[in-house]
Design a protein around this motif. Structure first.
Motif, PDB file in Angstrom:
ATOM      1  N   SER A  56      61.267 -42.769  32.396  1.00 38.45           N
ATOM      2  CA  SER A  56      62.286 -42.808  31.233  1.00 38.45           C
ATOM      3  C   SER A  56      61.667 -43.909  30.692  1.00 38.45           C
ATOM      4  CB  SER A  56      63.232 -43.137  31.465  1.00 38.45           C
ATOM      5  OG  SER A  56      64.202 -44.242  30.506  1.00 38.45           O
ATOM      6  N   THR A  57      60.963 -43.478  29.301  1.00 36.35           N
ATOM      7  CA  THR A  57      60.929 -44.804  28.129  1.00 36.35           C
ATOM      8  C   THR A  57      61.967 -45.097  27.287  1.00 36.35           C
ATOM      9  OG1 THR A  57      59.179 -43.973  27.757  1.00 36.35           O
ATOM     10  CG2 THR A  57      59.677 -45.298  26.376  1.00 36.35           C
ATOM     11  N   ARG A  58      62.988 -44.902  26.459  1.00 32.37           N
ATOM     12  CA  ARG A  58      63.947 -45.189  26.263  1.00 32.37           C
ATOM     13  C   ARG A  58      65.141 -45.990  27.106  1.00 32.37           C
ATOM     14  NH1 ARG A  58      61.098 -41.845  23.359  1.00 32.37           N
ATOM     15  NH2 ARG A  58      60.949 -41.285  25.593  1.00 32.37           N
ATOM     16  N   THR A  59      65.374 -45.397  27.907  1.00 29.25           N
ATOM     17  CA  THR A  59      66.956 -45.824  28.384  1.00 29.25           C
ATOM     18  C   THR A  59      66.545 -46.782  29.567  1.00 29.25           C
ATOM     19  OG1 THR A  59      67.384 -43.077  28.357  1.00 29.25           O
ATOM     20  CG2 THR A  59      69.009 -44.535  29.734  1.00 29.25           C
ATOM     21  N   ARG A 108      69.260 -42.923  36.923  1.00 30.79           N
ATOM     22  CA  ARG A 108      68.710 -41.829  36.480  1.00 30.79           C
ATOM     23  C   ARG A 108      68.583 -41.435  37.341  1.00 30.79           C
ATOM     24  NH1 ARG A 108      65.343 -40.705  31.350  1.00 30.79           N
ATOM     25  NH2 ARG A 108      67.259 -41.505  30.412  1.00 30.79           N
ATOM     26  N   HIS A 136      74.583 -37.755  30.061  1.00 31.76           N
ATOM     27  CA  HIS A 136      73.599 -38.810  29.974  1.00 31.76           C
ATOM     28  C   HIS A 136      74.819 -39.062  28.406  1.00 31.76           C
ATOM     29  CE1 HIS A 136      70.681 -41.190  28.777  1.00 31.76           C
ATOM     30  NE2 HIS A 136      69.706 -40.613  28.597  1.00 31.76           N
ATOM     31  N   PRO A 264      66.245 -36.916  21.030  1.00 33.76           N
ATOM     32  CA  PRO A 264      66.715 -38.154  21.910  1.00 33.76           C
ATOM     33  C   PRO A 264      65.564 -38.712  22.507  1.00 33.76           C
ATOM     34  CG  PRO A 264      67.254 -35.822  22.864  1.00 33.76           C
ATOM     35  CD  PRO A 264      66.763 -35.957  21.251  1.00 33.76           C
TER      36      PRO A 264
HETATM   37  N1   CP Z   1      66.478 -39.976  25.217  1.00 31.82           N
HETATM   38  C1   CP Z   1      65.821 -40.463  26.865  1.00 31.82           C
HETATM   39  O1   CP Z   1      66.563 -40.582  27.357  1.00 31.82           O
HETATM   40  O2   CP Z   1      65.070 -41.412  26.908  1.00 31.82           O
HETATM   41  P1   CP Z   1      63.732 -40.942  27.970  1.00 31.82           P
HETATM   42  O3   CP Z   1      63.876 -39.947  29.079  1.00 31.82           O
HETATM   43  O4   CP Z   1      62.508 -42.263  27.085  1.00 31.82           O
HETATM   44  O5   CP Z   1      64.819 -42.637  28.403  1.00 31.82           O
END
Ligand code: CP
Length: 311
Positions: A56-59, A108, A136, A264
């Protein structure tokens, strides 16, 4: 209304009032991002563990920033650098984390239902940060906040969710939430990427991009999740992109001039979106990311402060 749930696992479980409470709470916390000192004492003394078994980057980053801006102690756990790599089970790992008295565990995992297993086994609050192809919920909440701020309201809006619906937890969470808030949803993609049960979720189905994007307020493009595909579901990336990739030409020919383009992330540039669309005037992709911090602050505040979490 007051938040009473111990956990946030799915959008399917929530009613419209609970979803609105989460979105309103996030909206009220957004201004922290523009402060000189981005710190409030709301969760001082609370401990949040980010338990990530999938990349994951954003979450993950936004949950970490959210916890830190709220003055909580935030611990990041990656399965790859942990004793999970030596064979320790998911539940044993979680029980050991619980022995260290966290208040909230954000999880996650690649398995659908992983967060529910933890919620049953652990006394602390559990947040689902994405479980397999299932849900999600915080992504749906940040999507709703982004749309509401751009359009001024949610009820009555028409949304097209396009691409790999079959493997998308983002699509499932958004469909549940949007339907409860009075929005109309069309899912669109090749038949191999549309699950047979999707009609039961109260959405329209389209197998032609040009039809799906006509007259909608929002187009949400999804990533092809090749890591979750077991067979040849698309002939080739080139062919997928030709029929299902969104370009400026297709937008100009078929979409409304005030349409919002969402994704997303991570974006496969040149596959589901052309770079000109991803970076263009219709795109709100980075706004979605920014709102992710506010949404995750709201979730942490409501869960860590809820009666159920303290019981
Ligand atoms: N949108 C999203 O969940 O991005 P990540 O997988 O980078 O967290």
């Amino acid at each position: 209304m007051a938040w009473t749930r111990k956990d946030l696992l799915t959008m399917r479980d929530l009613d419209a009032a609970e979803i609105t409470l989460l979105v309103d709470s996030a909206a009220s916390l957004e201004e922290i991002a523009s402060r000189e000192i981005k710190k409030v004492p709301a969760l001082r003394g609370k401990t949040i563990v980010n338990l990530f078994y999938e990349n994951s980057t954003r979450t993950r980053t936004s949950f970490e920033i959210a916890g830190k801006w709220l003055s909580a102690d935030v611990i990041n756990f990656s399965a790859s650098g942990s004793s999970a790599a030596k064979g320790e089970s998911f539940l044993d790992t979680a029980k050991n984390i619980e022995a260290m008295s966290p208040d909230v565990v954000v999880v996650r995992h690649s398995s659908s239902g992983a967060s529910e297993i933890l919620a049953r086994a652990m006394r602390c609050s559990i947040v689902n940060a994405g479980d397999g192809c299932h849900e999600h919920p915080t992504q749906a909440l940040l999507d709703l906040l982004t749309i509401r701020e751009r359009k001024g309201h949610l009820e009555g809006l028409q949304v097209a969710i396009v691409g790999d619906i079959a493997h998308s937890r983002v699509a499932r969470s958004n469909i549940h939430a949007m339907r409860k808030l009075g929005m109309t949803v069309t899912v669109a993609g090749p038949p191999t990427l549309i699950p047979p049960f999707v009609g039961e979720l109260g959405v329209k189905v389209s197998h032609r991009l040009e039809d799906a994007i006509r007259d909608v307020d929002v187009i949400m493009m999804l990533r092809l999740q090749q890591e979750r595909m077991t067979g040849g579901l698309i002939p080739s990336l080139r062919e997928y992109s030709r029929y299902w990739g969104l370009t400026l030409d297709k937008l100009a020919a078929h979409a409304r001039p005030d349409v919002l383009i969402m994704h997303p992330g991570p974006v496969n540039r040149g596959v589901e979106l052309s770079p000109e669309v991803a970076d263009g005037p219709y795109s709100v992709i980075l706004d979605q990311v920014a709102k992710g911090v506010a949404v995750r602050m709201a979730v942490l505040v409501l869960l860590a402060g809820s009666k159920a979490a303290q019981a």
